[in-house]
Design an enzyme around this catalytic site. Sequence first.
Site, mmCIF file in Angstrom:
data_model
loop_
_atom_site.group_PDB
_atom_site.id
_atom_site.type_symbol
_atom_site.label_atom_id
_atom_site.label_comp_id
_atom_site.label_asym_id
_atom_site.label_seq_id
_atom_site.Cartn_x
_atom_site.Cartn_y
_atom_site.Cartn_z
ATOM 1 N N ARG A 65 1.068 -1.298 -0.103
ATOM 2 C CA ARG A 65 -0.044 -0.077 -0.163
ATOM 3 C C ARG A 65 0.902 1.250 0.144
ATOM 4 N NH1 ARG A 65 -4.367 -2.227 4.352
ATOM 5 N NH2 ARG A 65 -5.364 -3.600 2.610
ATOM 6 N N THR A 66 0.550 2.361 -0.812
ATOM 7 C CA THR A 66 0.802 3.586 -0.591
ATOM 8 C C THR A 66 0.462 4.205 0.593
ATOM 9 O OG1 THR A 66 0.684 3.714 -3.047
ATOM 10 C CG2 THR A 66 1.405 5.505 -2.057
ATOM 11 N N LEU A 67 1.748 4.430 1.685
ATOM 12 C CA LEU A 67 1.164 5.108 2.758
ATOM 13 C C LEU A 67 1.619 6.496 2.599
ATOM 14 C CD1 LEU A 67 2.283 2.212 5.262
ATOM 15 C CD2 LEU A 67 0.040 2.952 4.432
ATOM 16 N N TYR A 68 2.495 6.880 1.786
ATOM 17 C CA TYR A 68 3.080 8.157 1.466
ATOM 18 C C TYR A 68 3.561 8.237 0.058
ATOM 19 C CZ TYR A 68 7.346 5.859 3.573
ATOM 20 O OH TYR A 68 8.187 5.075 3.718
ATOM 21 N N TRP A 71 -2.262 7.860 -5.035
ATOM 22 C CA TRP A 71 -1.903 9.252 -4.477
ATOM 23 C C TRP A 71 -1.910 10.421 -5.451
ATOM 24 C CZ3 TRP A 71 -0.986 8.085 0.833
ATOM 25 C CH2 TRP A 71 -1.003 9.143 1.560
#
Lengths: 223, 236
Positions: B13-16, B120
């Site tokens: 997952r893209t957390l940032y 994002w």
Amino acid sequence: MTKQQANWSPYDNNGGTCVAIAGADYCVIAADTRMSTGYSILSRDYSKIIQLADKSLMASSGFQADVRALQKVLAARHLIYQHQHNKQMSCPAMAQLLSNTLYYKRFFPYYAFNVLGGLDSEGKGCVFTYDAVGSYERVGYSSQGSGATLITPFLDNQLKSPSPLLLPAKDAVTPLSESEAIDLVKTCFASASERDIYTGDKLEIVILNASGIRREYLELRKD
Amino acid sequence: MNNLIGSDADSQRTLYPYVTGTSVVGIKYKDGILLAADMGGSYGSTLRYKTVERMKSVGKHSIIGASGEISDFQEIMRYLDELILYDNMWDDGNSFGPKEVHNYLTRVMYNRRNKFNPLWNSLVLGGVKNGQKYLGTVNMIGVHYEDNHVATGFGNHLSRPILRDEWHENLTFEEGVKLLEKCMRVLLYRDRSAVNKLQIAKITEEGVTISQPYSLKTFWNFAAFQNPTVGAEGSW
């Protein structure tokens, strides 16, 4: 690389205020058209009111993406209802459907605060008010959203609805005429937009009565 | 490992975001839509890439501009190119318009946020089809709207007030470009991740044109730029 962003959240609050008033033979439902995020305005002309059936309208504030998803589910479910029963859903039936749809996502809720307004099968005005997970109640008037804390006590003071504890139960519809109700709604929003930064830009009022649907607009503060 | 508190999928997952693009600004004008974006790709606060194309055409009638994670945007372009390809294969004379593409993107972005695995980005979508101009935006949690002018990120703070003052329905192409350049110049002065290398994209009934990269003329000799502490006695 060090983390620079705040932790990601699947929710946002896009603000907005909704009001609905039921009368003996009409229903007035209103919402502002501002959409915000934090201290920024995203749009000054985003309608929060949709027509779910011939005689039911829903105004929604909260998280816009969830609101739109909810509107799409209700529209799809109403289309199926029409195919199965060859008629429009009644407002009280739509009210139950909305509650079930919200509760279905009880553990990852739609962050949506709704008021449903319309005419019941006898042509009487009806308003249903909800929380995000589907608790609902039929009332004579209601306000939801960011300006609700300002508007609700004002409506309580002006409309003095009979206590729901009275026996035998008394009708919750307001004694106002249609035009008095519209003026009251305008006053509510003019005041709320003075103090609530998430309410403003424009007021959209939808009036539902025996002769059909009518819309009115009022410019609000833009700051 | 796959239990309630963590699974292997979590690590994907893209957390940032890693490499990001800054604002995109879009407006309607007399004959269609204009979009502007600079070509910077930031790695945190490092300006890592300087020739990133952040505006792409989608089919015949639409154009997309992206800010946020560049790799996620490139993934989105793969989705869109496949969507357009499969639509063309029907060979039925129908084609996706900007409204359809915007709606598709809205669902993709919202669906990914529902899986706690967002793309994002903030996206701007413009287009013209059957004489109808279309300009809309979506962000990584699925919030979306249409307007006569839109901007992502810093653009919403710095450019949209200018657009609200100066935008009107009958802007010519030259006036539109001038207005966008004014917006991009303010962003260049005030947004630290903006770079002075930008493109302007145009879409009309005739089709899409994306300009060659170019620079804006800047003027750094304003008194407040040269000595920012004047009038702020006691500050360093």
